[in-house]
Write a protein that holds these residues in place. Structure first.
Motif, PDB file in Angstrom:
ATOM      1  N   GLU A 129       0.830  -1.213   0.000  1.00 56.66           N
ATOM      2  CA  GLU A 129       0.000   0.000   0.000  1.00 56.66           C
ATOM      3  C   GLU A 129       0.860   1.257   0.000  1.00 56.66           C
ATOM      4  O   GLU A 129       0.499   2.259  -0.628  1.00 56.66           O
ATOM      5  N   LEU A 130       1.991   1.215   0.692  1.00 48.96           N
ATOM      6  CA  LEU A 130       2.903   2.361   0.682  1.00 48.96           C
ATOM      7  C   LEU A 130       3.489   2.571  -0.712  1.00 48.96           C
ATOM      8  O   LEU A 130       3.593   3.711  -1.188  1.00 48.96           O
ATOM      9  N   ILE A 131       3.839   1.486  -1.375  1.00 46.31           N
ATOM     10  CA  ILE A 131       4.360   1.575  -2.748  1.00 46.31           C
ATOM     11  C   ILE A 131       3.281   2.130  -3.679  1.00 46.31           C
ATOM     12  O   ILE A 131       3.554   3.029  -4.490  1.00 46.31           O
ATOM     13  N   ASP A 132       2.061   1.618  -3.573  1.00 46.36           N
ATOM     14  CA  ASP A 132       0.954   2.126  -4.404  1.00 46.36           C
ATOM     15  C   ASP A 132       0.760   3.615  -4.193  1.00 46.36           C
ATOM     16  O   ASP A 132       0.576   4.375  -5.160  1.00 46.36           O
ATOM     17  N   ARG A 133       0.815   4.068  -2.937  1.00 49.32           N
ATOM     18  CA  ARG A 133       0.578   5.492  -2.651  1.00 49.32           C
ATOM     19  C   ARG A 133       1.718   6.352  -3.187  1.00 49.32           C
ATOM     20  O   ARG A 133       1.474   7.451  -3.679  1.00 49.32           O
ATOM     21  N   LEU A 134       2.933   5.874  -3.112  1.00 53.73           N
ATOM     22  CA  LEU A 134       4.055   6.612  -3.705  1.00 53.73           C
ATOM     23  C   LEU A 134       3.851   6.777  -5.207  1.00 53.73           C
ATOM     24  O   LEU A 134       4.046   7.865  -5.753  1.00 53.73           O
TER      25      LEU A 134
END
Length: 139
Positions: free
Chosen positions: A53-58
């Motif tokens: 989810e952190l990668i998606d948000r970045l």
């Protein structure tokens, strides 16, 4: 200027988790102060305990914001994927840590983010986020 603050795992527990290391203030309370202090900057906030989810948000931030302030927390030291995402996006990312990671366990001395970050701010408590915001505003 539009900036996104992204916090990683366990930072949702700020205010109650290890207050001697991380302080007694929740990030939500602190974020309200940041929004007031930097009224002319559009600040958004995202937190997740999940690496993907952190990668998606970045990746999404690349199309929405002028920059990212990233405290990937423990993923800083373990996630090649987050490091690759920082490298892949076209906006600057400032890596932030509340504690001085170099005064802690040896495994916290390695970051997979730093090499691709605009800069790194470590060890100034929650004020690290103020410093990171200011780094985007200084011309």
């Amino acid at each position: 200027m539009k900036l996104l603050i992204i916090n990683g795992p366990n930072l949702n527990l700020l205010g109650t988790r290890e207050p001697d290391t991380y302080g007694k203030e929740s990030f939500e309370d602190y974020f309200s102060k940041l929004q007031f202090k930097f009224r002319e900057t559009e600040l958004s906030y995202y937190q997740s305990n999940i690496e993907g989810e952190l990668i998606d948000r970045l990746q999404q931030a690349d199309m929405e914001f002028d920059g990212v302030i990233l405290n990937a927390a423990a993923y800083t030291h373990t996630s090649i994927g987050i490091g690759d995402a920082v490298k892949a996006i076209g906006i600057p990312v400032v890596e932030v840590h509340i504690s001085n990671t170099f005064s802690r366990e040896q495994f916290r001395h390695k970051s997979y983010i730093s090499a691709n970050a605009k800069g790194i701010i470590i060890g100034f408590g929650l004020s690290s986020y103020d410093l990171a915001i200011n780094s985007f505003l200084i011309k």
